[in-house]
Write an enzyme that holds these catalytic residues in place. Structure first.
Site, PDB file in Angstrom:
ATOM      1  N   CYS A  71       0.815  -1.210   0.000  1.00  0.00           N
ATOM      2  CA  CYS A  71       0.000   0.000   0.000  1.00  0.00           C
ATOM      3  C   CYS A  71       0.853   1.266   0.000  1.00  0.00           C
ATOM      4  O   CYS A  71       0.377   2.335  -0.374  1.00  0.00           O
ATOM      5  CB  CYS A  71      -0.952   0.004   1.193  1.00  0.00           C
ATOM      6  SG  CYS A  71      -0.124  -0.141   2.794  1.00  0.00           S
ATOM      7  N   SER A 130       9.347   2.257   6.433  1.00  0.00           N
ATOM      8  CA  SER A 130       7.887   2.197   6.417  1.00  0.00           C
ATOM      9  C   SER A 130       7.266   3.506   6.899  1.00  0.00           C
ATOM     10  O   SER A 130       7.904   4.282   7.609  1.00  0.00           O
ATOM     11  CB  SER A 130       7.391   1.054   7.311  1.00  0.00           C
ATOM     12  OG  SER A 130       7.836  -0.193   6.825  1.00  0.00           O
TER      13      SER A 130
END
Length: 454
Positions: A71, A130
Site C-alpha cells: 500500500c 515504512s
C-alpha cells in the site's frame, strides 16, 4: 587503493568467462516520494507479480527481478550487467504500466544501485523505511513477494542471497533494538486516527470492509480501544464470518453491506479492488438514515476503496492512507532512539555483506594462489633434501622460515590488490583480476553456485 596500483593491474585484465559481473538495482516510488493518486496506478495484485517480473526481464535486459507492491510502495529490485544502465529501462517499464510519461514518473521515483541498493533493501525489510516505523507486515510481504518471483524463475543466486540476508538483518534489528516493541502497523495507526476523531470509541459501531490481515489487525486494535459493535463484510462470506466470530462481531453479505452503513460510525476499507467500491452517489441515502450524525471513513486500499469526492459531502469525513502521516510521525518520534540503533546495524550489515558478497568471490582465488606457491616451495625444498640433511637443525628451520617469508612477500601485493578491488563500489575489477590470476598461474578451482543446495 592508489591510482598507481589500479593502473598496474587494469591493463592485464581479461574476461575468459565471457559474462559480465552483475549489479543490483532498485527503482521505485513510496509514500514519501509519490502521492496515493500515483501509487494506486502502479499497485499490482500479488497474483500478477510473477508474470510482471518475467515481462520486466524480457523487456529491460535485467537478469533477475523481484517486484514489491504494497500500500505504501512499488519497487523493482533487479540485477543486470554492470555495463548496463537499468534505471532508465525500469522507469520506462513502470511509466508504461501507469500509462504516464516517463518524465513525470522521474519526478517521484528513487534509484539505488550497488551497496546503496542493498542498504535500501535491508531498511525496507527492517521496517525503517515504512510509514509506521517498526510495523511487522512489510517483512511478511517482502518474503511472500520474493517467493512469488522465485516460483516464476525470476530469481538467481545474487538476488536470492540479498533477500535471504535482508531477512536475517530484519531479525537482528528486532532482537537487538526495541524499534518494534509496541505492536504497530498501518491498521493500528488507523485506529489511533479514529481515537483522535472520537475521544471515546466504546459506544461506536465500526464496519470493516475486507477480512484480510490489515482488517484483522484493525479489528484487534479497535476492540482494544473499547469498540464493542463490529460489523465485517467480505467478498468471501465465510472468511468474513470467521473474522467477525473471533471478535464477537456480525458478518453481513458483501453485496448488501451498504444497507448497514446508516448504523455505522466508522468505516474502514482494506479490500483489493481495481477501483472504488463505494461511490459518492451511495452516501446521500446513508446520511439521511443517520439523521445528522457524521460518518468517518478510513480508506487503507491502494487502489483506493472509496471515491475521494465523498469527502466533499457534508457530514462525511474521508481519510486515505496518506492521511495517516501525522499519526505515523508520532510513532516515528517515539522510536527515534531505537531507530538510530537500527540504522547502525543496517550500516554494518550492508557494508559487511557487500564485502562478503564480493570478497567471497576472491577467497577461493587467494587460497588457490597460496596453495600453488606453497606447493612450489615445498617441492623445491624436497628436491634439495640431500643438501638440507647435511645442515644443522637450526639452519634447516631458518631455511624453512626464509622460503615461507619469500612466498608471503610475493603474495602480499596481489592479495592486497584483490582485496581492495573487492571492496570497491565497482566490483567488476575483482572479477577480472581474479580471472587473470587464475589463467596466469593456471590455478585449479571448482566453480559452483553455493546458494543452491545439493
Amino acid at each position: 587503493m592508489s591510482e598507481q596500483k589500479k593502473n598496474r593491474i587494469r591493463p592485464l585484465r581479461v574476461s575468459p568467462t565471457g559474462k559480465d559481473p552483475l549489479e543490483v538495482w532498485v527503482v521505485g516510488i513510496n509514500h514519501e516520494t509519490a502521492p496515493i493518486e500515483l501509487r494506486e496506478k502502479l499497485a499490482f495484485p500479488s497474483g500478477e507479480l510473477g508474470d510482471l517480473a518475467t515481462r520486466i526481464i524480457a523487456s529491460t535486459g535485467a537478469e533477475e527481478v523481484v517486484v514489491l507492491s504494497t500500500c505504501n510502495r512499488v519497487e523493482i529490485l533487479a540485477t543486470g550487467s554492470q555495463k548496463l544502465e537499468l534505471a532508465g529501462p525500469l522507469t520506462e517499464f513502470l511509466s508504461g504500466e501507469a500509462a504516464m510519461r516517463t518524465a513525470d514518473l522521474n519526478d517521484h521515483r528513487y534509484v539505488y544501485r550497488g551497496r546503496d541498493a542493498l542498504k535500501h533493501l535491508f531498511r525496507v525489510a527492517s521496517s525503517l523505511d515504512s510509514m509506521v516505523v517498526g510495523e511487522s507486515q512489510i517483512l511478511g510481504q517482502l518474503k511472500e513477494q520474493f517467493r512469488i518471483a522465485a516460483d516464476h524463475d525470476n530469481v538467481g543466486s545474487l538476488l536470492r542471497r540479498c533477500f535471504e540476508h535482508s531477512f536475517r538483518v530484519a531479525k537482528r534489528v528486532r532482537n537487538e533494538t526495541e524499534v518494534a516493541t509496541k505492536a504497530v502497523s498501518i491498521s493500528s495507526a488507523a485506529v489511533d486516527l479514529a481515537r483522535r476523531i472520537f475521544d471515546d470509541l466504546s459506544g461506536k459501531t465500526v464496519m470493516l470492509i475486507g477480512a484480510g490481515q490489515m482488517a484483522e489487525l484493525a479489528a484487534k486494535h479497535f476492540m482494544g480501544a473499547g469498540v464493542r459493535n463490529l460489523i465485517v463484510t467480505n467478498r468471501s462470506f465465510d472468511r468474513g464470518v470467521e473474522l467477525a466470530r473471533r471478535f464477537d462481531g456480525t458478518s453481513v453479505p458483501f453485496d448488501r453491506y451498504q444497507e448497514y452503513l446508516p448504523m455505522v460510525d466508522i468505516v474502514l476499507g482494506s479490500v483489493a479492488a481495481d477501483g472504488a467500491i463505494l461511490e459518492r452517489e451511495a452516501i446521500a441515502p446513508v446520511l439521511r438514515g443517520r439523521r445528522g450524525r457524521p460518518m468517518f471513513l478510513i480508506d487503507l486500499g491502494v487502489p483506493r476503496n472509496f471515491d475521494p469526492t465523498i469527502n466533499q459531502v457534508d457530514g462525511c469525513y474521508l481519510y486515505d492512507i496518506d492521511s495517516l502521516a501525522s499519526v505515523a510521525q508520532d510513532h516515528r518520534a517515539e522510536r527515534a532512539k531505537e531507530a538510530a540503533k537500527a540504522e547502525v546495524i543496517i550500516h554494518e550489515e550492508s557494508d559487511s555483506f557487500w564485502e562478503m558478497l564480493h570478497g567471497n568471490d576472491i577467497t577461493p582465488t587467494i587460497v588457490a594462489l597460496r596453495g600453488k606457491l606453497e606447493g612450489i616451495r615445498t617441492s623445491e625444498l624436497d628436491r634439495a633434501k640431500t643438501v638440507l640433511r647435511r645442515m644443522d637443525p637450526e639452519d634447516r628451520e631458518a631455511m624453512e622460515a626464509m622460503t615461507q617469508a619469500i612466498v608471503n612477500k610475493i603474495l602480499h601485493i596481489p592479495f592486497s590488490v584483490l582485496k581492495d578491488l573487492a571492496r570497491e563500489q565497482d566490483a567488476g575489477g575483482a572479477s577480472e583480476a581474479k580471472d587473470f590470476v587464475h589463467h596466469l598461474f593456471e590455478l585449479e578451482m571448482l566453480y559452483e553456485d553455493k546458494s543452491k543446495g545439493g
